[in-house]
Motif scaffolding. Structure first.
Motif, PDB file in Angstrom:
ATOM      1  N   VAL A  87       0.842  -1.198   0.000  1.00 54.67           N
ATOM      2  CA  VAL A  87       0.000   0.000   0.000  1.00 54.67           C
ATOM      3  C   VAL A  87       0.875   1.244   0.000  1.00 54.67           C
ATOM      4  O   VAL A  87       0.964   1.936  -0.994  1.00 54.67           O
ATOM      5  CB  VAL A  87      -1.032   0.022   1.141  1.00 54.67           C
ATOM      6  N   LEU A  88       1.513   1.556   1.113  1.00 55.52           N
ATOM      7  CA  LEU A  88       2.539   2.607   1.201  1.00 55.52           C
ATOM      8  C   LEU A  88       3.767   1.965   1.814  1.00 55.52           C
ATOM      9  O   LEU A  88       3.660   1.269   2.823  1.00 55.52           O
ATOM     10  CB  LEU A  88       2.104   3.741   2.136  1.00 55.52           C
ATOM     11  N   ASP A  89       4.934   2.198   1.237  1.00 55.84           N
ATOM     12  CA  ASP A  89       6.134   1.646   1.861  1.00 55.84           C
ATOM     13  C   ASP A  89       6.533   2.509   3.054  1.00 55.84           C
ATOM     14  O   ASP A  89       5.935   3.550   3.330  1.00 55.84           O
ATOM     15  CB  ASP A  89       7.266   1.481   0.848  1.00 55.84           C
ATOM     16  N   GLY A  90       7.523   2.054   3.783  1.00 55.28           N
ATOM     17  CA  GLY A  90       7.962   2.763   4.979  1.00 55.28           C
ATOM     18  C   GLY A  90       8.523   4.148   4.699  1.00 55.28           C
ATOM     19  O   GLY A  90       8.424   5.051   5.534  1.00 55.28           O
ATOM     20  N   TYR A  91       9.080   4.340   3.519  1.00 52.98           N
ATOM     21  CA  TYR A  91       9.614   5.659   3.155  1.00 52.98           C
ATOM     22  C   TYR A  91       8.476   6.664   3.012  1.00 52.98           C
ATOM     23  O   TYR A  91       8.519   7.759   3.576  1.00 52.98           O
ATOM     24  CB  TYR A  91      10.407   5.575   1.845  1.00 52.98           C
ATOM     25  N   GLU A  92       7.441   6.274   2.263  1.00 51.06           N
ATOM     26  CA  GLU A  92       6.295   7.157   2.062  1.00 51.06           C
ATOM     27  C   GLU A  92       5.560   7.406   3.375  1.00 51.06           C
ATOM     28  O   GLU A  92       5.129   8.539   3.647  1.00 51.06           O
ATOM     29  CB  GLU A  92       5.330   6.551   1.045  1.00 51.06           C
ATOM     30  N   LEU A 151      13.566  -0.459   9.600  1.00 54.90           N
ATOM     31  CA  LEU A 151      13.873  -1.890   9.596  1.00 54.90           C
ATOM     32  C   LEU A 151      13.900  -2.321   8.140  1.00 54.90           C
ATOM     33  O   LEU A 151      12.917  -2.149   7.424  1.00 54.90           O
ATOM     34  CB  LEU A 151      12.791  -2.691  10.327  1.00 54.90           C
ATOM     35  N   THR A 152      15.030  -2.845   7.689  1.00 52.80           N
ATOM     36  CA  THR A 152      15.121  -3.210   6.288  1.00 52.80           C
ATOM     37  C   THR A 152      16.152  -4.301   6.048  1.00 52.80           C
ATOM     38  O   THR A 152      17.146  -4.395   6.759  1.00 52.80           O
ATOM     39  CB  THR A 152      15.457  -1.979   5.412  1.00 52.80           C
ATOM     40  N   ALA A 153      15.880  -5.101   5.043  1.00 50.86           N
ATOM     41  CA  ALA A 153      16.844  -6.124   4.622  1.00 50.86           C
ATOM     42  C   ALA A 153      17.934  -5.500   3.760  1.00 50.86           C
ATOM     43  O   ALA A 153      19.001  -6.075   3.581  1.00 50.86           O
ATOM     44  CB  ALA A 153      16.137  -7.231   3.855  1.00 50.86           C
ATOM     45  N   ASN A 154      17.664  -4.326   3.227  1.00 52.04           N
ATOM     46  CA  ASN A 154      18.646  -3.601   2.411  1.00 52.04           C
ATOM     47  C   ASN A 154      19.529  -2.787   3.346  1.00 52.04           C
ATOM     48  O   ASN A 154      19.097  -1.770   3.865  1.00 52.04           O
ATOM     49  CB  ASN A 154      17.933  -2.674   1.421  1.00 52.04           C
ATOM     50  N   SER A 155      20.747  -3.243   3.541  1.00 50.47           N
ATOM     51  CA  SER A 155      21.564  -2.599   4.569  1.00 50.47           C
ATOM     52  C   SER A 155      22.873  -2.019   4.036  1.00 50.47           C
ATOM     53  O   SER A 155      23.887  -2.045   4.708  1.00 50.47           O
ATOM     54  CB  SER A 155      21.831  -3.568   5.719  1.00 50.47           C
ATOM     55  N   THR A 156      22.821  -1.463   2.848  1.00 49.04           N
ATOM     56  CA  THR A 156      24.005  -0.785   2.331  1.00 49.04           C
ATOM     57  C   THR A 156      24.078   0.620   2.905  1.00 49.04           C
ATOM     58  O   THR A 156      23.107   1.132   3.475  1.00 49.04           O
ATOM     59  CB  THR A 156      23.967  -0.689   0.787  1.00 49.04           C
ATOM     60  N   LYS A 157      25.208   1.249   2.734  1.00 48.33           N
ATOM     61  CA  LYS A 157      25.377   2.627   3.185  1.00 48.33           C
ATOM     62  C   LYS A 157      24.356   3.544   2.503  1.00 48.33           C
ATOM     63  O   LYS A 157      23.780   4.427   3.137  1.00 48.33           O
ATOM     64  CB  LYS A 157      26.800   3.108   2.881  1.00 48.33           C
ATOM     65  N   GLU A 158      24.090   3.308   1.225  1.00 48.35           N
ATOM     66  CA  GLU A 158      23.123   4.108   0.476  1.00 48.35           C
ATOM     67  C   GLU A 158      21.713   3.931   1.026  1.00 48.35           C
ATOM     68  O   GLU A 158      20.956   4.897   1.102  1.00 48.35           O
ATOM     69  CB  GLU A 158      23.157   3.753  -1.018  1.00 48.35           C
ATOM     70  N   MET A 176      20.942   3.173   4.140  1.00 51.25           N
ATOM     71  CA  MET A 176      20.910   3.878   5.409  1.00 51.25           C
ATOM     72  C   MET A 176      20.778   5.389   5.184  1.00 51.25           C
ATOM     73  O   MET A 176      19.979   6.061   5.834  1.00 51.25           O
ATOM     74  CB  MET A 176      22.164   3.582   6.238  1.00 51.25           C
ATOM     75  N   GLU A 177      21.527   5.918   4.238  1.00 52.73           N
ATOM     76  CA  GLU A 177      21.460   7.347   3.942  1.00 52.73           C
ATOM     77  C   GLU A 177      20.072   7.738   3.447  1.00 52.73           C
ATOM     78  O   GLU A 177      19.555   8.793   3.811  1.00 52.73           O
ATOM     79  CB  GLU A 177      22.523   7.729   2.918  1.00 52.73           C
ATOM     80  N   LYS A 178      19.460   6.891   2.620  1.00 56.03           N
ATOM     81  CA  LYS A 178      18.105   7.177   2.126  1.00 56.03           C
ATOM     82  C   LYS A 178      17.133   7.271   3.295  1.00 56.03           C
ATOM     83  O   LYS A 178      16.310   8.185   3.352  1.00 56.03           O
ATOM     84  CB  LYS A 178      17.655   6.093   1.147  1.00 56.03           C
ATOM     85  N   CYS A 179      17.222   6.346   4.229  1.00 49.78           N
ATOM     86  CA  CYS A 179      16.344   6.360   5.400  1.00 49.78           C
ATOM     87  C   CYS A 179      16.516   7.649   6.191  1.00 49.78           C
ATOM     88  O   CYS A 179      15.528   8.297   6.577  1.00 49.78           O
ATOM     89  CB  CYS A 179      16.629   5.161   6.294  1.00 49.78           C
ATOM     90  N   LEU A 180      17.743   8.025   6.441  1.00 46.62           N
ATOM     91  CA  LEU A 180      18.008   9.237   7.214  1.00 46.62           C
ATOM     92  C   LEU A 180      17.587  10.486   6.449  1.00 46.62           C
ATOM     93  O   LEU A 180      17.033  11.428   7.031  1.00 46.62           O
ATOM     94  CB  LEU A 180      19.482   9.295   7.608  1.00 46.62           C
ATOM     95  N   ASP A 181      17.809  10.487   5.147  1.00 49.00           N
ATOM     96  CA  ASP A 181      17.459  11.651   4.319  1.00 49.00           C
ATOM     97  C   ASP A 181      15.959  11.914   4.269  1.00 49.00           C
ATOM     98  O   ASP A 181      15.543  13.068   4.170  1.00 49.00           O
ATOM     99  CB  ASP A 181      17.983  11.485   2.888  1.00 49.00           C
ATOM    100  N   ASP A 219      17.015   6.477  12.682  1.00 50.01           N
ATOM    101  CA  ASP A 219      18.010   5.429  12.884  1.00 50.01           C
ATOM    102  C   ASP A 219      17.675   4.282  11.949  1.00 50.01           C
ATOM    103  O   ASP A 219      16.673   4.333  11.229  1.00 50.01           O
ATOM    104  CB  ASP A 219      18.010   4.971  14.345  1.00 50.01           C
ATOM    105  N   PHE A 220      18.495   3.243  11.995  1.00 51.38           N
ATOM    106  CA  PHE A 220      18.457   2.200  10.983  1.00 51.38           C
ATOM    107  C   PHE A 220      18.839   0.866  11.611  1.00 51.38           C
ATOM    108  O   PHE A 220      19.824   0.794  12.335  1.00 51.38           O
ATOM    109  CB  PHE A 220      19.469   2.601   9.902  1.00 51.38           C
ATOM    110  N   ILE A 221      18.050  -0.161  11.333  1.00 52.49           N
ATOM    111  CA  ILE A 221      18.385  -1.516  11.763  1.00 52.49           C
ATOM    112  C   ILE A 221      18.260  -2.416  10.537  1.00 52.49           C
ATOM    113  O   ILE A 221      17.190  -2.507   9.927  1.00 52.49           O
ATOM    114  CB  ILE A 221      17.452  -2.030  12.877  1.00 52.49           C
ATOM    115  N   GLY A 222      19.356  -3.066  10.182  1.00 56.00           N
ATOM    116  CA  GLY A 222      19.336  -3.995   9.062  1.00 56.00           C
ATOM    117  C   GLY A 222      18.916  -5.379   9.529  1.00 56.00           C
ATOM    118  O   GLY A 222      19.126  -5.757  10.672  1.00 56.00           O
ATOM    119  N   LYS A 223      18.272  -6.113   8.633  1.00 50.81           N
ATOM    120  CA  LYS A 223      17.869  -7.488   8.930  1.00 50.81           C
ATOM    121  C   LYS A 223      19.002  -8.421   8.549  1.00 50.81           C
ATOM    122  O   LYS A 223      19.760  -8.101   7.647  1.00 50.81           O
ATOM    123  CB  LYS A 223      16.607  -7.829   8.138  1.00 50.81           C
TER     124      LYS A 223
END
Length: 96
Positions: free
Chosen positions: A26-31, A53-60, A62-67, A72-76
């Protein structure tokens, strides 16, 4: 279950911390995060800490989440002790 549900619950319940899955239907966590931040701003509410909370745990990732406004960020895969540590950190910070 989905990002729209997260927004609806945010409208009716005061949370100390929000754990936001980035990949939801429906809406992702970013939206959902962008909409929550917009509501906080419009209503002049204290900012609720949002932890990605995401399985995608690259630096990019993490930066997208913060931006977009997550705090904060927790990788799976998720470790219970690590999640507890993050939650306590943000509750302490938010209660200062």
């Amino acid at each position: 279950e989905n990002g729209q549900e997260a927004i609806n619950k945010f409208l009716h319940i005061k949370y100390d911390v929000i754990l936001m899955d980035c990949m939801m239907p429906v809406l992702d966590g970013y939206e959902a995060t962008l909409k929550i931040r917009e509501m906080e701003s419009q209503q002049k509410l204290k900012k609720t800490p949002i932890i990605a909370l995401t399985a995608n745990s690259t630096k990019e990732d993490m930066e997208k989440c913060l931006d977009i406004g997550m705090d904060d960020f927790i990788g799976k895969p998720i470790k219970k002790e690590f999640v507890e540590e993050k939650i306590k950190k943000w509750i302490r910070r938010n209660n200062k």
